[in-house]
Design a protein around this motif. Structure first.
Motif, PDB file in Angstrom:
ATOM      1  N   MET A 189      -7.849  29.284  -9.006  1.00 25.72           N
ATOM      2  CA  MET A 189      -9.187  29.056  -9.547  1.00 25.72           C
ATOM      3  C   MET A 189      -9.248  29.537 -10.998  1.00 25.72           C
ATOM      4  SD  MET A 189     -12.825  30.653  -8.261  1.00 25.72           S
ATOM      5  CE  MET A 189     -12.527  30.142  -6.564  1.00 25.72           C
ATOM      6  N   ALA A 190      -9.638  28.671 -11.912  1.00 25.14           N
ATOM      7  CA  ALA A 190      -9.703  29.024 -13.324  1.00 25.14           C
ATOM      8  C   ALA A 190     -10.819  30.042 -13.570  1.00 25.14           C
ATOM      9  CB  ALA A 190      -9.945  27.779 -14.164  1.00 25.14           C
ATOM     10  N   LYS A 191     -10.574  30.939 -14.518  1.00 22.17           N
ATOM     11  CA  LYS A 191     -11.554  31.969 -14.850  1.00 22.17           C
ATOM     12  C   LYS A 191     -12.175  31.684 -16.200  1.00 22.17           C
ATOM     13  CE  LYS A 191     -12.088  36.951 -15.656  1.00 22.17           C
ATOM     14  NZ  LYS A 191     -11.419  38.273 -15.650  1.00 22.17           N
ATOM     15  N   VAL A 192     -13.505  31.728 -16.225  1.00 22.90           N
ATOM     16  CA  VAL A 192     -14.286  31.516 -17.441  1.00 22.90           C
ATOM     17  C   VAL A 192     -15.045  32.800 -17.756  1.00 22.90           C
ATOM     18  CG1 VAL A 192     -16.154  30.197 -18.507  1.00 22.90           C
ATOM     19  CG2 VAL A 192     -14.568  29.073 -16.930  1.00 22.90           C
ATOM     20  N   VAL A 193     -15.032  33.212 -19.016  1.00 16.21           N
ATOM     21  CA  VAL A 193     -15.791  34.370 -19.468  1.00 16.21           C
ATOM     22  C   VAL A 193     -16.836  33.906 -20.472  1.00 16.21           C
ATOM     23  CG1 VAL A 193     -15.697  36.593 -20.665  1.00 16.21           C
ATOM     24  CG2 VAL A 193     -13.816  35.916 -19.145  1.00 16.21           C
ATOM     25  N   CYS A 194     -18.071  34.336 -20.283  1.00 15.38           N
ATOM     26  CA  CYS A 194     -19.153  34.018 -21.220  1.00 15.38           C
ATOM     27  C   CYS A 194     -19.751  35.314 -21.751  1.00 15.38           C
ATOM     28  CB  CYS A 194     -20.255  33.198 -20.536  1.00 15.38           C
ATOM     29  SG  CYS A 194     -19.714  31.607 -19.879  1.00 15.38           S
ATOM     30  N   PHE A 195     -20.054  35.347 -23.038  1.00 11.17           N
ATOM     31  CA  PHE A 195     -20.590  36.543 -23.684  1.00 11.17           C
ATOM     32  C   PHE A 195     -21.890  36.203 -24.380  1.00 11.17           C
ATOM     33  CE2 PHE A 195     -20.159  39.503 -27.563  1.00 11.17           C
ATOM     34  CZ  PHE A 195     -20.866  40.517 -26.940  1.00 11.17           C
ATOM     35  N   GLY A 196     -22.964  36.923 -24.024  1.00 10.29           N
ATOM     36  CA  GLY A 196     -24.238  36.661 -24.665  1.00 10.29           C
ATOM     37  C   GLY A 196     -25.369  37.424 -24.009  1.00 10.29           C
ATOM     38  N   GLU A 197     -26.574  36.932 -24.204  1.00 13.16           N
ATOM     39  CA  GLU A 197     -27.771  37.619 -23.733  1.00 13.16           C
ATOM     40  C   GLU A 197     -28.339  36.968 -22.485  1.00 13.16           C
ATOM     41  OE1 GLU A 197     -31.875  39.494 -25.605  1.00 13.16           O
ATOM     42  OE2 GLU A 197     -31.057  37.686 -26.520  1.00 13.16           O
ATOM     43  N   ILE A 198     -28.822  37.798 -21.572  1.00 11.38           N
ATOM     44  CA  ILE A 198     -29.655  37.308 -20.480  1.00 11.38           C
ATOM     45  C   ILE A 198     -31.054  37.836 -20.736  1.00 11.38           C
ATOM     46  CG2 ILE A 198     -29.041  39.235 -18.947  1.00 11.38           C
ATOM     47  CD1 ILE A 198     -29.398  37.197 -16.604  1.00 11.38           C
ATOM     48  N   MET A 199     -32.050  36.965 -20.554  1.00 11.03           N
ATOM     49  CA  MET A 199     -33.428  37.306 -20.886  1.00 11.03           C
ATOM     50  C   MET A 199     -34.345  37.101 -19.686  1.00 11.03           C
ATOM     51  SD  MET A 199     -33.727  35.430 -24.586  1.00 11.03           S
ATOM     52  CE  MET A 199     -35.256  36.273 -24.983  1.00 11.03           C
ATOM     53  N   LEU A 200     -35.496  37.723 -19.775  1.00 12.46           N
ATOM     54  CA  LEU A 200     -36.565  37.513 -18.817  1.00 12.46           C
ATOM     55  C   LEU A 200     -37.471  36.414 -19.367  1.00 12.46           C
ATOM     56  CD1 LEU A 200     -38.201  38.518 -16.305  1.00 12.46           C
ATOM     57  CD2 LEU A 200     -39.379  40.072 -17.871  1.00 12.46           C
TER      58      LEU A 200
END
Length: 340
Positions: free
Chosen positions: A1-12
């Motif tokens: 299974m390929a692995k993806v990394v995402c970097f950023g903000e999670i907001m309400l």
């Protein structure tokens, strides 16, 4: 299974019920989302190993955001804790000729205090194949911008494919600063994603014979935009979403992909919008899945467009569709008939 990394903000996200205006609302519905978080949920939803990297406050609201990502099978192991608050945005859904409105309340959010030292990228990228970020995170603060640059450098050291959605936000920074900061990341980017205006606002590359407000989009103009982006920065792939705005309720939705000196245009979907927030993110998530699954360039584009077409029918920021549902639409079944 390929692995993806995402970097950023999670907001309400706080939104009036239905199509009420802010002034009419006496309650707000709660949803969590954000550009990179939405992409990560899509990747996990399609069966990829998806990890989301961010910084959230060490309080119950921050934990609620973490729980939201875990709910969809996203790895939250490498999230940093600290800062004082989770960013908030208020979203008023438009209808007919009344546009949607977004009001940000994200100043001094935890992610804006992020420093490159907060993240062990060598550990984070272990076993990963793909890294995704957007132009939103570096707009939040100079320290966040430095953290993004460090992540890009480390991603290339580890041999990852790097994708970037330019995602220009005029309420966060100027075109001049965006162009200067984003240019430093582009040598590390393999797949560039943009909408009708991003290339112009960030890098001054404008599509000719195109009127976004009037819904007139020129294929030749976007071919030129994609080629200029590739020639300037050396991208392997350039993807541009093409939104023909008829009204806040109805759009035509398509995209273009430029790869190996070949231009591919998707079919165009007439969409009646339930919630357009996250539409571009769902395109990016679909494109990442398809490319990691070794789809052809044309099929990768069609999968991404079909996935994002379906997202416009779903409330909230995330795209809750299956690979099978996307493939059904790709195959031409957009009737919307009841599935029994």
């Amino acid at each position: 299974m390929a692995k993806v990394v995402c970097f950023g903000e999670i907001m309400l996200r706080l939104a009036p019920p239905g199509y009420l205006r802010f002034e009419q609302a006496n309650a707000f519905e709660v949803v969590y989302g954000g550009g990179e978080a939405n992409v990560c949920v899509s990747a996990a939803n399609y069966g990829l190993d998806a990890a989301f990297v961010t910084k959230v406050p060490d309080n119950p609201i921050g934990q609620a955001a973490v729980n939201e990502m875990r709910r969809y099978g996203v790895d939250t192991t490498h999230m940093a804790r600290g800062g004082e608050r989770l960013g908030i945005y208020f979203c008023e859904k438009g209808a007919s000729q009344r546009p949607s409105k977004v009001v940000y309340d994200r100043k001094y959010s935890s992610i804006s205090t992020a420093r490159k030292e907060d993240f062990d990228w060598d550990k984070i990228f272990k076993g990963a194949q793909w890294f995704h970020f957007t132009g939103i995170t570096p707009a939040l603060s100079d320290s966040a911008a430095e953290a993004v640059l460090e992540s890009c450098k480390k991603a290339k050291e580890h041999g990852l494919t790097v994708s970037c959605d330019l995602n220009f936000r005029k309420n966060l920074w100027t075109s001049e600063k965006a162009g200067k900061v984003m240019a430093a990341y582009m040598p590390y980017v393999d797949v560039a994603i943009a909408n009708e205006e991003d290339a112009e606002k960030v890098f001054g590359i404008k599509a000719q014979n195109t009127d976004v407000t009037g819904g007139s989009l020129s294929h030749e103009g976007y071919k030129d935009v994609a080629k200029q982006l590739k020639d300037r920065f050396g991208f392997k792939t350039v993807a541009i979403t093409l939104r023909g705005s008829i009204s806040a309720s109805d759009n035509n939705w398509a995209a273009m992909l430029y790869q190996d000196d070949q231009y591919h245009f998707s079919r165009s979907y007439p969409i009646h919008i339930v919630d357009r927030v996250g539409g571009g993110d769902s395109f990016a998530g679909g494109l990442i899945y398809a490319m990691l699954s070794d789809y052809s360039a044309k099929d990768s584009l069609e999968f991404a467009v079909a996935a994002s077409c379906l997202k416009h029918s779903i409330e909230g920021d995330h795209n809750h569709v299956t690979v099978g549902e996307v493939k059904t639409l790709m195959a031409g079944d957009g009737s919307g008939r009841v599935q029994r």
